[in-house]
Every structure is written in structure tokens, then in C-alpha cells.
Write an enzyme that holds these catalytic residues in place. Structure first.
Site, mmCIF file in Angstrom:
data_model
loop_
_atom_site.group_PDB
_atom_site.id
_atom_site.type_symbol
_atom_site.label_atom_id
_atom_site.label_comp_id
_atom_site.label_asym_id
_atom_site.label_seq_id
_atom_site.Cartn_x
_atom_site.Cartn_y
_atom_site.Cartn_z
ATOM 1 N N SER A 780 0.836 -1.192 0.000
ATOM 2 C CA SER A 780 0.000 0.000 0.000
ATOM 3 C C SER A 780 0.883 1.260 0.000
ATOM 4 O O SER A 780 1.621 1.502 -0.950
ATOM 5 C CB SER A 780 -0.965 -0.037 1.191
ATOM 6 N N ASP A 854 -9.152 -4.553 -5.963
ATOM 7 C CA ASP A 854 -8.766 -3.705 -4.828
ATOM 8 C C ASP A 854 -9.846 -2.656 -4.586
ATOM 9 O O ASP A 854 -10.182 -1.879 -5.476
ATOM 10 C CB ASP A 854 -7.433 -3.022 -5.136
ATOM 11 N N HIS A 888 -7.516 -5.460 -1.523
ATOM 12 C CA HIS A 888 -6.316 -4.733 -1.105
ATOM 13 C C HIS A 888 -5.353 -5.629 -0.333
ATOM 14 O O HIS A 888 -4.134 -5.561 -0.505
ATOM 15 C CB HIS A 888 -6.719 -3.532 -0.255
#
Length: 965
Positions: A780, A854, A888
Site C-alpha cells: 500500500s 482492490d 487490497h
């Protein structure tokens, strides 16, 4: 920072469990389970077309499905441990420069056994204590789910993802079995009694105790068969016998768990969100649209929103959202009595008053929005009697599309509406005085109001307290004591107020006023005790022959040597404190989890105090203990096995060093078992981190964490490469500092490079990392960091691994991470921070991995797609792996194993060696795949979306040009 309202929720979750359906944290500290957000397959025509050109010959002779990793579910959910004997990275096979890309682009692969065994080990159970602290549930979990479960159809509506077959949030984790243990007077556990009576193979969720601890409620779903819908049913169990049975006699009543699920109203009655019996079939999607999709801002409203995903797109989506989210509330008693209450509506929360006489019911309604998620839809809060009769409307808030993006901005109108935990049926809430806009200067900024559930005619809400910062919660005790919290992000200021709710004459006073970044000054949070009404209030403590008012402050105890948790006896009136317990700082890391001596109503006696602690060391995994006063005798109540014995003797050290501007930095250094730098020399090193923002250099340099904490290794943890004989530098601090009126991100790249240079210099100075064999990685915002470091500090790292990142900040124009300026307000910062804009500078190998679905704001899969295209447009050595159905965070075993294989291959090829042959590894991986047990369901599910992750390679340096249209 003293965030007591958060502590309330953590303690309540542990001791009066209401299990969420989210995925479990990856460490053995896990008490409750959780699951990453749901995902669904997306096909990328361009990527598939490019790959088909490169692999056409291979596709003629091999089916993609032949390379699947068929998986059967095993008992466990997060990463564990495997076989002993870590292979030396110097002898491991790795890919060559001339390897066949078509082989590397097909199917799911498995990492080496020393990594695979750790990830596949069964997870430890979650624990839940009964209200009277005399019983413990062992909630048993399974291993990583197969990809087939992620591949189930789901609807993306209003910012959430729904499994239509189950009528709940998609991709829920679950428990497989429940064991009940009696907690004996001497602190030992009795023989386990298994819950029984529910169907074999049941998936269990939402486990909750009745207030008297005599019953459990939980949901059950079974795999879909000809005679099964797959929807959730509500079950109850007698704790003494362990016998479970359905709550409803009718087989046609199913749980609707899209929002809230059920609550205990009293010891024998539950309020349940059910699918309306009158609900018909799915709404029909128009074959031909009735008109164009139109959004308008002809009123010239200023509406700035971040990059939310899974939003409603049209009227059909609105109808579909209503179809799945609409609930019929039902009161169900253990004796079989069932009563529908209220009309069907999209109810989002159910909250009984502490005395059980009232219900606070929240719902959302139209008009919906196409630009914000359902949390901002019009919201109505009503007050009902416990048997479902409407009393009054508390508020009906309009659609909130216009909440400013500045931090500490909030919704207009009543918010944070709750019951006072210390009163039978008194409401309190907050109302902003700045219109919800944090940029507006006003005093007071927030006002806290309170009012009885049924006020007298003409009785207006009373002002409880006024705040100049943003409201952050209340910890209630009684009429003489409550603690109110406020904070302000821009300055990091946080304040705690002492108020006397029952006395208008007592003036509020500030108890603590400090910086939330200054962990060394954190005084701790008050311990909460359970009340007979199943609420939690501040525990008052009596000392013998002492009439003062004491509370217990539970703190992390941050020091320059690391965290040393403590428990202080604190005089709320004088501020004097006495440390009555502290963790051993030499070998162990022990923390206070909850009170265990609060069964009786009233103040606690210090000489009868009991607390639950978790205790661990560098090499000993977490075990739970009960500590009893006055002798402070400890009794261990769990004996969990070591989750990865092959790494039991790993070496761990918290290290400190300094970057060139004088800021003190810290990191955790891990070395493989048996490593001796004098004999083995420097090792390949993986640096894994995540930047953070600070307002002061002093705060940025403070030590966080403990050198004695157990090394928790999750399914995608960088610590897995200890088994491959890597040095791991975990979490080196990357502070981005903006002091005073400075904006931290205006010097992001410069500070990022300084921190990375200092970290690399330190591990090479210690002789534990080879200076030419250091890789960097992150997830991330850590992936964003990784790409920037390869662009701006190529001299430091051999290669990089970037998972689920965002690389072009112009695609998140209304703020990202902790940046609340817009692209147009800080254009240079947005551009300079974006590694996409520096793709021409990246010359070191970079592996990009992203979930195809995601749903995290800002990290759209498109970010990796476009970054990869930019990289190969400049001849960079790069590889893009898109994981079907993943979000994610990655969840399925196939995906996680493949991510580990990709990462290991990348590190072996571009960090350990640049010339070694990895054909042996590839062949071995394919052989391992063929040996795995067949799971036909997994095959079928994945077949619909292809036989593996979408892989794009550009590992032969040179420019790539597409044909002109």
C-alpha cells in the site's frame, strides 16, 4: 495518546464477544477474527492480448488450468509454521535472464517448502470470556481459504460488497467449532466441552454471550446444496450442556447480516435482523436503459470527495441495494415466541438501552448518492420501546456529500448518538458548531448534549460539555466522574477532561493535555469494568483505609529502551499515581488485557484485584495469564504451541541510528536461526517499511514497540524470508516531518531518501547485510515508498517489491493518506511525490503485485496497470502480477502462495544473484502443484476467470512500443 473510547471497544470485544466478519490479524496476539474486504474478477483485455502474443506457442500445448494449485481447506486461518531446516539462499535455484516468460506467466505456483510450511500451519483459536469470567470459549479457525470462496458472485453496492447467496457481506471469515472450558478457581482450565447439535461443516459467525452467560447466540451457514440456500440461520446454545439448536422453529427465517445482525435485548430475547418473508425476486435489470446517466452541480456546490470505490452507478443499483439491505426486525425468545416489529427498512444498527426498556434504531434511506458510500446516505435514528413501539425520532440527517476533505471535518447535525453506560436510559450525542468544516475557526467547536429517553414535555437537551477541539469519545463512570476526549490532527494535540455529569456546580478540568505523537508522555488508559447491564464503565478502586478516588491506568510504557507496559493506581483528584504492576523488561513483554475481578457491582478492592495479561518473549509465543493480588501470583491459562518451531531461535534486536538531519530512527533487525556474522558473513537483506507523518523531530525519534515482543509472522510477512537465510530489517521508521506550519509532504522525497540511506548504512555497518544485496518492499503506502526509493535512491537497493500501491497522485486529486490539500492546492507536491512521474528514473528491477478487485480508496488496480506501462515504456526491468478476485489485502491460499513464490523468485534472481539458474525452482514448483490434492470446486471457480494470476513481464531491458492504431 489517551484514546479511552477505543480501549472500551477492544475490551468489550474480548470479554463480551460480538465477533465481526473480518479477517484475523497475522500475529498470535489475535483475540478476534476478521477478513479483508471482498473482491471479484476483472479481465484486462490489453494485458491479456499482450500476454497472448508472447505465449501463443505455449498456449497451444498446455492448458492454463493444468497449472492450478488445487486446495482442500484445512483447519486454520492465519499463517503458522512448517518444517525445520532453512535452505541457504546461496544454493537455491532461481530464474535466469533467458528463462521462458510463457512458463512464468501461467498458473499458480508454490513457494519453497520452508516458506510454504510456515504459512500452511493451523492457526491458534480465538478466545472469548464469559460475562462472569468463569468460562472461556475457544473459537477454532481454519487455514487460508481456497480461491473458490473468493470467486463467489458478489454485488458491489454503495461502498460495500455483498454475497447475494448468503445475504451478508462477502468473503466473511468464520469459525469451524467452539470449545467451552471452565476456568477453575485455581486458574487452570477444565476439560473442553464441544458445542454440538449444529450441522457438520457449519460456518459459524457472530458469536455472542447472553448477559447472564448462560447462553450463546451464533449464526450458521452451510455450503450450498440442492436443499440448502446458503443463507445464515441463527442458533442458540446452552452453555452448561453445549447443546445447540435453531432459534427459529420456521426454516424460512434467515439472517440479514449486510449491516447489523442481532443483539440480546435481555437474557432470553434477541432482536434479529431478518430477510423479509415478503421479499420477492431480484429486481429486473432493464435491457435498454431509460436514459443517460446524469449528475449535475448546477447549484455550484463545492463537493470534494476522495476516490471511494464500489459506489452505486444507476437506478438499478439503488434497487439492488434496497433488495439486499432491507431488513425486517424480529423479536425472538428462547421459548420460541416470534414477533415482527417495525416496518421493513434498511436498518444499520440496533442498540438497546442499558435497562433494556428502549431500542435505538438507526436506518438509512433515499435519496442515495453515486459519489459517496452508504455511510453518508440520509440517516434516521428513532427511539422505540423494547417491544417495538415507536416513541420519537431523534434525528433525520440529510445526504452528506459535502463533508470537507480536511482532517477532523465531520457530518453536520447530531452524531455519535449513544446510551450513557452508567445510566439506565439516558442518551448523549455531539453536534458540531463549525458546520463540520475543520477549516472554520470557531469556539466551541463541538457541544455534547444529554437527554433522557423520554424527556418531559418541553424539556430541552442539556449541555454536558463544550470542546474547542474535535470530540473523541467519553468514558463513563458514574454521576461524579466521566472522562471526555478531544483532539486536533493538524497540531496532534489531545486533551482529556474530567467532568461530573451529575453536578452542575463542578467545573470541568483538564486532566491531560499533550501531543498524541509523544508516546513517552502517554499516561495510559483507564481500565473498564463490566456492569450487570453489559455496559462498560471506568473501574473505581478502593485502597484499604483510604477514601480517595482511584482508577487504574493501563499504559504501553514507551521508553527509549522500548515499551514496558504498566498498571498505575491513579488518584483522579490529585493526579498522584502509584505503579502497582510493570512488565519484566529484561526478557518478557507482558500487557494487561482486561479486568477479571469485576463480577460484582461496585468499586473494586485492590487486595482482590485480578487481571488478564498476555505474556511473550522473543522466542516464546503469546500465552495468557491471570494475575491475582495481593501476592500478584500469576497462573498461566493457555499453552499454545509455538507456531513456527523452525524459526524459534531467530535473532531479534531493536536498533537505533540517526539520519543526516539528526532525527533518531529505529528498526527491528531480524537474523536467521544459527546465524553468526563472523562465520557466515553478510547476508542478503530485505527492508520492509511504511512511512509515517510527524509534526516534530523529537516525536519522530521516539522508540515504539518492544525488543521482547514475539515475532508474529503472517501469511505475507517479510519475516518469512528468515527461512531463506535473509536479514530482515522490519519497520525501519521513515518519518516525514512537517514542523510548525510546514507541510510534511513538501519534502517527502528528500526525507524518504535520508531515512533509507541511514537504514542501509546501519545494517551494512553491522556486517549483517551485503551492501550489494539489499532489496526494499512494502504494501500500500509502503509500495508507494518502494517505487519512490527505486526512482530517487537507486544506489541503495538491488530491487524492489511493491504490493497494492498507488503511484500516480493525480488520480487521487482530493487528498490521500494524511495529505488533505487538493491537487490544485499543492500541484508540485502531488507531482514530485508520484513515482509514476519518475518512471524514467527507475532502472532497478521492480515487482508490482495488485489485487484485481482492490477496493481500498486510492489504490485502484489501474494504478499498477498504468505504472507498469510507464515503466516498460522507458525500458525498465519490471513485472506486474494481477491476482484475480483479490482485494487490497490478499486472502486465498492460491494467491498468497503465488505472491510468496513471485517475491522469492524476484529476491533470488535480482537480489541474491543475477546469473544463477532458476529452472530447477520452476520445475519443482510445477511438480509441487501437480502433487497437491485436487479440489474440483476450486478448479471450476478459477476456470471462469483463467487459470492463474494475470502476469505481465518486461524483464528484458529495452523499449517496448505498441502498434499505432
Amino acid at each position: 495518546m489517551m484514546r479511552l473510547h477505543a480501549v472500551y471497544h477492544r475490551t468489550a470485544s474480548l470479554l463480551s464477544l460480538s465477533v465481526s466478519a473480518l479477517s484475523p490479524p497475522p500475529t498470535t496476539h489475535s483475540i478476534l477474527s476478521s477478513l479483508t474486504p471482498p473482491v471479484i474478477l476483472r479481465l484486462c483485455p490489453l494485458r491479456r492480448a499482450v500476454r497472448s502474443i508472447k505465449t501463443a506457442s505455449a498456449a497451444m500445448t498446455a492448458s492454463r488450468l493444468s497449472n492450478l494449485v488445487p486446495v482442500n481447506a484445512v483447519a486454520g486461518e492465519d499463517g503458522g509454521v512448517g518444517s525445520n531446516g532453512a535452505a541457504s539462499s546461496s544454493t537455491a535455484a532461481s530464474p535466469t535472464e533467458n528463462e521462458d516468460d510463457s512458463v512464468l506467466g501461467l498458473g499458480y505456483c508454490l513457494p519453497p517448502p520452508e516458506i510454504r510450511d510456515i504459512v500452511d500451519a493451523p492457526p491458534l483459536p480465538a478466545l472469548s470470556f464469559s460475562p462472569h469470567r468463569d468460562k472461556i470459549l475457544f473459537l477454532k479457525r481454519r487455514a487460508l481459504p481456497p480461491l473458490a470462496e473468493l470467486a463467489r458472485p458478489e454485488e458491489k453496492l454503495a461502498g460495500i460488497r455483498i454475497d447475494g447467496k448468503c445475504n451478508t457481506r462477502s468473503r466473511m471469515s468464520f469459525y469451524t467449532d467452539i470449545g467451552i472450558h471452565q476456568l477453575m478457581p485455581d486458574g487452570t482450565l477444565g476439560t473442553e466441552k464441544e458445542l454440538h447439535g449444529y450441522p457438520d461443516g457449519a460456518k459459524i459467525n457472530f458469536v455472542t454471550w447472553s448477559q447472564d452467560g448462560r447462553h450463546l447466540a451464533f449464526s450458521v451457514r452451510v455450503d450450498e446444496e440442492e436443499n440448502s440456500s446458503g443463507k445464515l440461520t441463527v442458533w442458540v446454545a446452552d452453555v452448561e450442556t453445549g447443546k445447540a439448536r435453531p432459534l427459529f422453529q420456521s426454516p424460512d427465517i434467515y439472517l440479514n447480516a449486510v449491516f447489523d445482525n442481532y443483539i440480546w435485548v435481555d437474557n432470553s430475547t434477541l432482536l434479529v435482523s431478518t430477510i423479509p418473508l415478503s421479499r420477492g425476486g431480484l429486481p429486473n435489470k432493464p435491457f435498454v436503459p431509460t436514459g443517460p446517466k446524469i449528475q449535475s452541480n448546477e447549484q455550484k456546490n463545492v463537493i470534494q470527495v476522495r476516490t471511494f470505490q464500489d459506489l452505486l452507478k444507476d437506478e438499478y443499483d439503488e434497487d439492488l441495494f434496497d433488495y439486499y439491505a432491507t431488513t425486517q426486525l424480529v423479536l425472538a425468545s428462547l421459548d420460541g415466541t416470534v414477533k415482527e416489529i417495525g416496518p421493513p427498512a434498511v436498518y444499520t444498527s440496533l442498540d438497546p438501552s442499558p435497562d433494556g426498556k428502549y431500542l435505538m434504531i438507526s436506518s438509512i434511506h433515499r435519496p442515495y448518492s453515486f459519489i459517496v458510500p452508504c455511510g453518508r446516505f440520509p440517516k434516521k435514528v428513532d427511539l422505540w420501546t423494547a417491544d417495538g413501539k415507536f416513541i420519537r425520532e431523534l434525528c433525520d440527517l440529510p445526504l452528506a456529500e459535502d463533508i470537507p476533505i480536511a482532517f477532523n471535518s465531520v457530518r453536520k447535525g447530531m452524531r455519535s448518538i449513544n446510551w450513557r453506560a452508567d445510566k439506565p436510559s439516558t442518551l448523549y450525542w455531539v453536534e458540531t458548531q463549525d458546520g463540520g468544516d475543520a477549516k472554520v475557526e470557531v469556539s466551541p467547536r463541538d457541544i455534547i448534549y444529554t437527554q433522557p429517553a423520554e424527556p418531559l414535555e418541553g424539556e430541552q437537551p442539556a449541555i454536558l460539555h463544550q470542546l474547542d477541539l474535535r470530540y473523541g469519545g467519553i468514558s463513563w463512570c458514574d454521576e461524579s466522574l466521566a472522562l471526555v476526549y478531544e483532539s486536533w490532527y493538524k497540531t496532534r494535540r489531545t486533551r482529556t477532561w474530567v467532568i461530573s455529569p451529575g453536578s452542575k456546580d463542578a467545573s470541568p478540568r483538564i486532566l491531560f493535555d499533550r501531543s498524541s505523537e509523544d508516546v513517552y508522555s502517554d499516561p495510559g488508559s483507564p481500565m473498564l469494568r463490566r456492569t450487570p447491564a453489559a455496559t462498560y464503565v471506568i473501574a473505581k478502586v478502593n485502597k484499604e483505609n483510604d477514601e480517595n478516588t482511584y482508577v487504574l491506568l493501563n499504559g504501553s510504557g514507551a521508553t527509549p529502551e522500548g515499551n514496558i507496559p504498566f498498571l498505575d493506581l491513579f488518584d483522579i483528584n490529585t493526579g498522584c499515581k502509584e505503579r502497582i504492576w510493570q512488565s519484566d523488561k529484561e526478557k518478557y513483554y507482558e500487557t494487561v488485557v482486561a479486568l477479571m475481578s469485576d463480577q460484582k457491582e461496585g468499586d473494586l478492592r485492590l487486595d482482590q484485584l485480578k487481571i488478564l495479561t498476555s505474556k511473550e518473549s522473543k522466542t516464546e509465543n503469546t500465552q495468557y495469564h491471570i494475575l491475582s493480588w495481593p501476592e500478584k501470583q500469576a497462573c498461566q491459562i493457555t499453552n499454545f504451541p509455538h507456531p513456527y518451531p523452525q524459526l524459534a531461535s531467530l535473532q531479534k534486536e531493536m536498533i537505533r541510528y540517526q539520519r543526516k538531519d539528526g532525527v533518531q530512527l529505529t528498526a527491528t533487525l531480524y537474523l536467521p536461526p544459527g546465524y553468526d556474522p563472523s562465520k557466515d558473513g553478510p547476508l542478503p537483506c530485505l527492508v520492509w517499511s511504511y512511512p509515517g507523518e510527524f509534526k516534530s523531530k523529537d516525536a519522530a525519534g521516539q522508540v515504539r514497540g518492544s525488543p521482547n515482543e514475539f515475532a508474529g509472522i503472517g501469511p505475507t510477512s517479510p519475516l518469512l524470508w528468515l527461512a531463506r537465510r535473509f536479514t530482515i530489517l522490519s519497520g525501519p521508521t521513515i518519518p516525514i516531518i512537517g514542523e510548525g506550519n510546514e507541510e510534511a509532504n513538501d519534502s517527502y522525497v528528500e526525507q524518504l531518501v535520508w531515512s533509507a540511506e541511514a537504514a542501509v548504512e546501519e545494517v551494512t555497518r553491522r556486517g549483517v547485510a551485503h551492501p550489494n544485496k539489499i532489496a526494499v518492499g512494502g504494501h500500500s503506502y509502503g509500495a508507494f515508498m518502494t517505487a519512490n526509493l527505486l526512482a530517487h535512491a537507486p544506489h541503495l537497493f538491488r530491487c524492489g517489491v511493491a504490493r497494492s500501491g498507488a503511484y500516480n497522485r493525480t488520480l487521487t486529486p482530493f487528498g490521500f493518506q494524511n495529505e488533505d490539500r487538493t491537487l490544485w492546492e499543492a500541484t508540485n507536491t502531488y507531482v514530485e511525490m508520484s513515482p509514476f512521474m519518475s518512471a524514467n528514473k527507475i532502472k532497478k528491477p521492480i515487482l508490482l503485485i495488485h489485487g484485481e478487485e482492490d477496493n481500498n480508496p486510492g489504490t485502484l488496480t489501474m494504478q499498477s496497470d498504468r505504472f507498469f506501462n510507464a515503466l516498460k515504456g522507458h525500458g525498465a526491468l519490471c513485472r506486474l502480477v494481477i491476482l484475480p478476485f483479490e482485494s487490497h489485502g490478499y486472502a486465498s491460499r492460491e494467491s498468497i502462495m503465488h505472491v510468496l513464490w513471485e517475491t522469492d523468485r524476484w529476491l533470488q534472481k535480482y537480489c541474491v544473484s543475477n546469473t544463477s539458474d532458476v529452472k530447477a525452482d520452476i520445475d519443482a514448483s510445477k511438480q509441487d502443484v501437480s502433487k497437491e490434492a485436487t479440489d474440483s470446486e476450486s478448479k471450476a471457480a478459477v476456470a471462469s476467470g483463467g487459470g492463474g494470476p494475470e502476469v505481465s513481464d518486461f524483464e528484458h531491458e529495452g523499449f517496448y512500443s505498441m502498434p499505432r492504431e
